[in-house]
Design an enzyme around this catalytic site. Structure first.
Site, PDB file in Angstrom:
ATOM      1  N   SER A  60       0.741  -1.267  -0.036  1.00 51.70           N
ATOM      2  CA  SER A  60       0.108  -0.148   0.060  1.00 51.70           C
ATOM      3  C   SER A  60       0.867   1.319  -0.271  1.00 51.70           C
ATOM      4  O   SER A  60       0.006   2.403   0.068  1.00 51.70           O
ATOM      5  CB  SER A  60      -1.196   0.057   1.230  1.00 51.70           C
ATOM      6  N   LYS A 103       0.157   3.777  -2.631  1.00 53.37           N
ATOM      7  CA  LYS A 103      -0.925   4.672  -2.290  1.00 53.37           C
ATOM      8  C   LYS A 103      -0.290   6.203  -2.271  1.00 53.37           C
ATOM      9  O   LYS A 103      -1.185   7.321  -2.442  1.00 53.37           O
ATOM     10  CB  LYS A 103      -1.702   4.595  -1.331  1.00 53.37           C
ATOM     11  N   SER A 112      -6.216   3.209   4.299  1.00 44.07           N
ATOM     12  CA  SER A 112      -5.636   2.319   3.159  1.00 44.07           C
ATOM     13  C   SER A 112      -6.728   1.891   2.422  1.00 44.07           C
ATOM     14  O   SER A 112      -6.919   0.699   2.133  1.00 44.07           O
ATOM     15  CB  SER A 112      -4.809   1.365   3.772  1.00 44.07           C
TER      16      SER A 112
END
Length: 554
Positions: A109, A112, A357
């Site tokens: 993640s 991101k 997230s």
């Protein structure tokens, strides 16, 4: 927080847009003193710089920062694993520590970070998604002789209540009957629903929900394209459990094959959606004295789900649609607006997106970038624009690969050096304060402040000090963000750990950040090698981002 000065911006050519939609692109400015040029960054990353004690210092003084971090990375759980670690001065970009900074690794993640920064730059903090209801045909009093269109542009925050509000506006507009069809227009985005390289066994997981320009979310985590299945025991042994979906509608279909068993027996209840299907099956057993349960499950066709919720809202408002509910047709150019819903701005969406997230938000923003920059709401167009933005920020994009916006794909490849470079490069962006504030905060118990870090690094100098984006997939873990050291300097860091076999290596990441928070020129203040035992106990599974395990476990 240092508020950056406004930067001069010069436009770069892109597809022809109406003047109100054209956005200037900020080019990379290598002459800025606080940024390193690409060549200088590579040279800096190849050298491990230390904060040494002054000449003549006591030889028994604490070791330098590189030795302290090297000792943490010697943890036997990383035997055979790969670690990329970079620590830089946040203002100047000067690299203070580097371990395998150019090793391409799975960022999970942490991808991101690139997506969110590009979204703020290319869409703007004030970007909002519009959802519209339009009429096509002739009006005869309260009758629309034609079709009613529901047109989406990707809003991942729409709730059932928002569709009810749209339906109420249709009724207030005087329409009580539609002789044609209700058409769901999701054509702003292409028909590719699943990201490249997403695991097949994640298909029914809400965090891998199919992506559409028209969706509905079950709650204010805004997990668009999914439903929450609530289960409670039946009234008596042998009864079917009570099952309720949120948002409730005829789609998806629910088949209840579970049973209520005597009190004290184990709970084996499961909710599943079979591969390629749109039926949710509830199976197993729930004890008579069992607690109510919740399962988050993705729907196969988010457009159909949203249209069904809206159709039922219209019926509840007394608006009859004679025809069927259809999906995937574009709205005619001469259709007349009836009702409009505007989402929260991107500046607000950042908080649930990064704190929790949220994968769907990342993918929707990627496709929205593609539409705004190239007229194509596709992963390909969106990712090309994101990579172009990273290149303008000085990242060597030929040495990275990003195939989705969220980091769910195992085909992504970034380096700790590139992630650290991004953190130092964005600090003079006018939207930087919004972006930094949206990162999870270590040990802040508020769910939408601490986010995925809310139970980590407690009782350490990093508590409520470190801000970072977490990342977790099986065998991959990452932590990239900012922390202020004991001398008051703000540091940017990226820790990316891959190919480990341990259930979790989060405490290794935490130990590095705590070491940075406790550091000054004289050494550390005996920073712990790992996170406190209580924190470690809360996150023994590194297979998924902790916020993806519902209810939230971090």
């Amino acid at each position: 927080m240092r508020r950056p000065a406004h930067r001069p911006r010069t436009p770069r050519p892109h597809r022809a847009d109406p003047p109100h939609r054209r956005r200037a692109h900020r080019p990379h400015r290598p002459h800025r003193a606080r940024r390193l040029g690409a060549a200088a960054l590579v040279a800096g990353l190849l050298a491990t710089l230390s904060w040494s004690s002054p000449v003549g210092a006591d030889p028994a003084a604490p070791p330098g920062l590189p030795e302290a971090i090297d000792a943490i990375l010697a943890d036997p759980r990383l035997d055979g694993a790969t670690a990329g670690v970079v620590v830089a001065d946040a203002d100047s970009g000067a690299v203070r520590y580097a371990h395998r900074p150019e090793e391409r690794l799975l960022p999970a993640s942490n991808a991101k970070l690139t997506t969110s920064a590009a979204a703020l730059e290319l869409l703007g903090p004030d970007h909002r998604f519009r959802t519209e209801v339009l009429a096509h045909g002739s009006r005869r009093g309260a009758v629309l002789a034609g079709d009613l269109y529901l047109r989406g542009t990707g809003d991942p925050t729409l709730l059932a209540a928002d569709y009810r509000a749209l339906a109420a506006r249709v009724a207030r507009a005087g329409i009580t009957r539609v002789t044609g069809h209700l058409v769901a227009d999701d054509t702003r985005f292409d028909r590719a629903r699943i990201g490249r390289g997403w695991a097949a066994d994640d298909e029914s997981a809400y965090y891998a929900a199919p992506i559409s320009a028209l969706t509905v979310a079950p709650d204010t985590d805004y997990d668009a394209g999914s439903v929450v299945v609530h289960t409670t025991p039946g009234a008596r042994e042998g009864d079917r459990p009570r099952v309720r979906t949120v948002p409730h509608s005829r789609y998806p279909r629910v088949v209840n094959r579970a049973s209520t068993v005597p009190a004290g027996q184990p709970r084996t209840l499961a909710v599943e959606r079979a591969h390629g299907g749109d039926t949710l099956t509830v199976s197993g057993a729930i004890p008579l004295d069992g607690q109510p349960g919740k399962e988050w499950v993705s729907v196969r066709e988010p457009t159909v789900h949203a249209a069904t919720v809206f159709a039922e809202a219209l019926a509840a408002e007394g608006v009859r649609v004679d025809g069927a509910t259809r999906a995937g047709r574009p709205t005619p150019a001469d259709a007349e607006p009836v009702a409009t819903h505007r989402s929260m701005p991107l500046s607000r969406l950042l908080r649930p997106f990064l704190k929790l997230s949220n994968n769907t938000h990342a993918e929707v923003l990627t496709k929205a970038i593609g539409y705004e920059r190239a007229g194509s709401g596709s992963w390909g167009a969106g990712l090309a624009a994101i990579v172009g933005y990273l290149r303008a920020e000085g990242l060597e994009t030929a040495r990275l690969r990003q195939v989705d916006g969220s980091g769910l794909s195992r085909m992504n490849a970034l380096t700790a050096g590139q992630l650290a470079r991004l953190l130092t490069a964005v600090r003079d962006a006018p939207w930087y304060p919004l972006w930094q504030a949206a990162l999870p905060v270590a040990c802040d118990p508020d769910r939408l402040t601490g986010g995925t870090l809310r139970s980590r690094m407690c009782d350490t100098p990093a508590a409520r000090n470190a801000r970072a984006k977490t990342g977790s997939l099986t065998g991959a873990s990452a932590l990239t963000g900012y922390v202020t050291d004991r001398a008051g300097r703000e540091l940017a860091y990226s820790v990316v750990l891959n190919h480990h076999l341990a259930p979790s290596v989060k405490d290794i990441e935490d130990a590095i950040v705590v070491t940075l928070a406790a550091w000054d020129d004289r050494g550390t203040s005996r920073a712990p090698r790992g996170a406190p035992a209580a924190d470690r106990a809360r996150d023994q599974s590194g297979a998924l981002e902790c916020a993806w395990r519902k209810p939230l476990t971090c």
